[in-house]
Write a protein that holds these residues in place. Structure first.
Motif, PDB file in Angstrom:
ATOM      1  N   LEU A  84      59.919   5.478   8.885  1.00  0.00           N
ATOM      2  CA  LEU A  84      60.757   4.667   9.775  1.00  0.00           C
ATOM      3  C   LEU A  84      60.393   5.001  11.218  1.00  0.00           C
ATOM      4  N   ILE A  85      60.016   3.986  11.987  1.00  0.00           N
ATOM      5  CA  ILE A  85      59.652   4.175  13.393  1.00  0.00           C
ATOM      6  C   ILE A  85      60.842   3.773  14.259  1.00  0.00           C
ATOM      7  N   ILE A  86      61.234   4.655  15.152  1.00  0.00           N
ATOM      8  CA  ILE A  86      62.315   4.378  16.121  1.00  0.00           C
ATOM      9  C   ILE A  86      61.714   4.449  17.510  1.00  0.00           C
ATOM     10  N   LYS A  87      61.898   3.382  18.283  1.00  0.00           N
ATOM     11  CA  LYS A  87      61.369   3.378  19.640  1.00  0.00           C
ATOM     12  C   LYS A  87      62.363   2.724  20.583  1.00  0.00           C
ATOM     13  N   GLY A  88      62.230   3.040  21.845  1.00  0.00           N
ATOM     14  CA  GLY A  88      63.125   2.489  22.862  1.00  0.00           C
ATOM     15  C   GLY A  88      62.883   3.163  24.204  1.00  0.00           C
ATOM     16  N   PHE A  89      63.836   2.996  25.080  1.00  0.00           N
ATOM     17  CA  PHE A  89      63.740   3.586  26.420  1.00  0.00           C
ATOM     18  C   PHE A  89      65.111   4.108  26.820  1.00  0.00           C
ATOM     19  N   VAL A  90      65.175   5.368  27.206  1.00  0.00           N
ATOM     20  CA  VAL A  90      66.425   5.996  27.625  1.00  0.00           C
ATOM     21  C   VAL A  90      66.541   5.874  29.132  1.00  0.00           C
ATOM     22  N   GLU A  91      67.576   5.178  29.564  1.00  0.00           N
ATOM     23  CA  GLU A  91      67.784   4.928  30.993  1.00  0.00           C
ATOM     24  C   GLU A  91      68.951   5.751  31.492  1.00  0.00           C
ATOM     25  N   GLY A  92      68.789   6.409  32.623  1.00  0.00           N
ATOM     26  CA  GLY A  92      69.876   7.184  33.214  1.00  0.00           C
ATOM     27  C   GLY A  92      70.868   6.285  33.927  1.00  0.00           C
ATOM     28  N   SER A  93      72.031   6.847  34.223  1.00  0.00           N
ATOM     29  CA  SER A  93      73.039   6.079  34.958  1.00  0.00           C
ATOM     30  C   SER A  93      72.541   5.809  36.369  1.00  0.00           C
ATOM     31  N   SER A  94      72.887   4.670  36.873  1.00  0.00           N
ATOM     32  CA  SER A  94      72.476   4.285  38.219  1.00  0.00           C
ATOM     33  C   SER A  94      73.688   3.771  38.964  1.00  0.00           C
ATOM     34  N   LEU A  95      74.513   4.699  39.434  1.00  0.00           N
ATOM     35  CA  LEU A  95      75.710   4.389  40.203  1.00  0.00           C
ATOM     36  C   LEU A  95      75.507   4.809  41.648  1.00  0.00           C
ATOM     37  N   HIS A  96      76.011   4.032  42.566  1.00  0.00           N
ATOM     38  CA  HIS A  96      75.968   4.439  43.966  1.00  0.00           C
ATOM     39  C   HIS A  96      77.110   3.788  44.740  1.00  0.00           C
ATOM     40  N   PHE A  97      77.556   4.492  45.780  1.00  0.00           N
ATOM     41  CA  PHE A  97      78.579   3.977  46.679  1.00  0.00           C
ATOM     42  C   PHE A  97      77.925   3.148  47.778  1.00  0.00           C
ATOM     43  N   ASN A  98      78.704   2.246  48.336  1.00  0.00           N
ATOM     44  CA  ASN A  98      78.169   1.388  49.394  1.00  0.00           C
ATOM     45  C   ASN A  98      78.218   2.061  50.760  1.00  0.00           C
ATOM     46  N   ILE A  99      78.848   3.235  50.860  1.00  0.00           N
ATOM     47  CA  ILE A  99      78.922   3.974  52.113  1.00  0.00           C
ATOM     48  C   ILE A  99      78.585   5.437  51.844  1.00  0.00           C
ATOM     49  N   LYS A 100      78.198   6.163  52.876  1.00  0.00           N
ATOM     50  CA  LYS A 100      77.830   7.567  52.728  1.00  0.00           C
ATOM     51  C   LYS A 100      79.037   8.495  52.809  1.00  0.00           C
ATOM     52  N   SER A 119      72.730   7.700  14.354  1.00  0.00           N
ATOM     53  CA  SER A 119      73.378   7.979  15.644  1.00  0.00           C
ATOM     54  C   SER A 119      72.382   8.669  16.560  1.00  0.00           C
ATOM     55  N   PHE A 120      72.423   8.298  17.848  1.00  0.00           N
ATOM     56  CA  PHE A 120      71.472   8.848  18.808  1.00  0.00           C
ATOM     57  C   PHE A 120      72.226   9.275  20.062  1.00  0.00           C
ATOM     58  N   HIS A 121      72.043  10.520  20.451  1.00  0.00           N
ATOM     59  CA  HIS A 121      72.643  11.041  21.689  1.00  0.00           C
ATOM     60  C   HIS A 121      71.495  11.566  22.554  1.00  0.00           C
ATOM     61  N   ALA A 122      71.166  10.802  23.596  1.00  0.00           N
ATOM     62  CA  ALA A 122      69.986  11.123  24.407  1.00  0.00           C
ATOM     63  C   ALA A 122      70.219  12.333  25.294  1.00  0.00           C
ATOM     64  N   THR A 123      69.199  13.178  25.374  1.00  0.00           N
ATOM     65  CA  THR A 123      69.212  14.319  26.300  1.00  0.00           C
ATOM     66  C   THR A 123      68.054  14.257  27.283  1.00  0.00           C
ATOM     67  N   LEU A 124      67.114  13.321  27.068  1.00  0.00           N
ATOM     68  CA  LEU A 124      65.963  13.163  27.946  1.00  0.00           C
ATOM     69  C   LEU A 124      65.828  11.695  28.333  1.00  0.00           C
ATOM     70  N   CYS A 160      66.162  16.203  17.351  1.00  0.00           N
ATOM     71  CA  CYS A 160      67.510  16.750  17.180  1.00  0.00           C
ATOM     72  C   CYS A 160      68.577  15.842  17.777  1.00  0.00           C
ATOM     73  N   CYS A 161      68.178  14.815  18.529  1.00  0.00           N
ATOM     74  CA  CYS A 161      69.134  13.875  19.118  1.00  0.00           C
ATOM     75  C   CYS A 161      69.580  12.812  18.108  1.00  0.00           C
ATOM     76  N   PHE A 162      68.914  12.765  16.937  1.00  0.00           N
ATOM     77  CA  PHE A 162      69.226  11.749  15.925  1.00  0.00           C
ATOM     78  C   PHE A 162      70.038  12.365  14.796  1.00  0.00           C
ATOM     79  N   LYS A 163      70.943  11.569  14.264  1.00  0.00           N
ATOM     80  CA  LYS A 163      71.729  11.985  13.098  1.00  0.00           C
ATOM     81  C   LYS A 163      71.727  10.840  12.096  1.00  0.00           C
ATOM     82  N   PHE A 164      71.324  11.156  10.847  1.00  0.00           N
ATOM     83  CA  PHE A 164      71.264  10.153   9.777  1.00  0.00           C
ATOM     84  C   PHE A 164      72.384  10.418   8.783  1.00  0.00           C
TER      85      PHE A 164
END
Length: 295
Positions: free
Chosen positions: A69-85, A44-49, A22-26
């Motif tokens: 049609l084979i679609i493959k890849g890797f969904v990576e989450g955001s990786s943001l961080h502050f330099n201080i707590k 179009s691809f909108h990742a939820t996992l 359901c994340c794909f739209k053709f």
């Protein structure tokens, strides 16, 4: 999608049963191909996992077997961080902007568009002491600061933008406190296409209003010539570790006011543990002994 056969071929996409389908739209997802004709299909691809991705999509085109049609890849989450707590402004003076810095780093392999916000901050304008001392006729000197909405006391520069992969953004956070209180807030980072509040940074601080003391309490001008300016000076003492702000209010003069007073330096700041020298010029309008209150 190509039609290599000798007859017209209607086609339609058959999605797999996997939840990620359901994340794909053709576009288009169905149609008709004449012999030798081709159709470009936008996906179009909108990742939820998060994680690895491997999906087979079938195109039913009336042939003995569907086109796959084979679609493959890797969904990576955001990786943001502050330099201080946390950001600790410590003790700040009322109306005196104070700035601290932090760094937001993107350690992922994709660009991330971010937006910063502080949920508990207000939306109205703040009053800076540096602006207030420019005009001693400002009504806030006599009536206090009047807010129609809670002031927006925190400013983040920049408050939004895009951080490239393996890059960072330096951010300045300014607190201009218009409230005597202790602050404990959070800077939240919203990431476009990922979510809201994916990263948080604690912000703390305490606002103080210093007590300023004038000296002397009575300013003697002795004998003065009628309607000629005479100048004396008094001191404002700040015995606290906070910056103070003073304003000499304009005199409300009437036809029978016996003494006019003014100052070439009616507003200013008094640094911590120091004194400010304030000149006061008077013009006596009638003979006799007179006294007046300078506010």
């Amino acid at each position: 999608l190509f039609n290599k056969g000798p007859i017209d071929a209607p086609f339609t996409i058959i999605p797999p049963n996997a939840p990620v389908s359901c994340c794909f739209k053709f576009t288009p997802n169905q149609g008709m191909l004449a012999p030798g004709e081709s159709q470009t299909i936008q996906i179009s691809f909108h990742a939820t996992l998060l994680g690895s991705l491997y999906e087979e999509f079938q195109f039913s085109a009336g042939s003995p077997g569907p086109a796959i049609l084979i679609i493959k890849g890797f969904v990576e989450g955001s990786s943001l961080h502050f330099n201080i707590k946390e950001i600790d402004f410590g003790d700040v003076s009322f109306g005196i902007p104070c700035t601290r810095s932090c760094r937001l780093t993107n350690t992922s392999s994709m660009s991330l568009r971010f937006k910063l916000r502080i949920p508990d901050d207000g939306s109205g304008p703040t009053v800076s002491a540096y602006d207030q001392i420019r005009d001693n006729t400002d009504p806030s000197w006599r009536n206090g600061i009047q807010f129609h909405a809670e002031p927006k006391e925190f400013t983040m520069t920049p408050s939004q933008g895009t951080i490239l992969p393996q890059a960072y953004q330096d951010i300045e956070v300014t607190l201009c406190s218009n409230t005597v209180m202790e602050y404990y807030r959070y800077i939240l980072v919203d990431v476009e296409g990922v979510g809201e509040g994916v990263v948080a940074l604690t912000v703390m601080g305490r606002c103080h209003v210093p007590k300023l003391t004038p000296f002397p309490f009575i300013l003697w001008y002795d004998e003065c010539r009628l309607k000629e300016p005479h100048e004396r000076k008094f001191l404002i003492k700040n015995s606290t570790p906070y910056i103070g702000c003073y304003g000499l209010l304009p005199q409300k003069r009437k036809a029978d006011t016996p003494v006019f007073y003014s100052s070439p330096k009616p507003c200013g700041l008094v640094q911590p543990f120091s004194v400010a020298e304030i000149p006061v010029i008077i013009e006596v309008q009638a003979v006799g002994d007179h006294s007046t209150n300078v506010v």
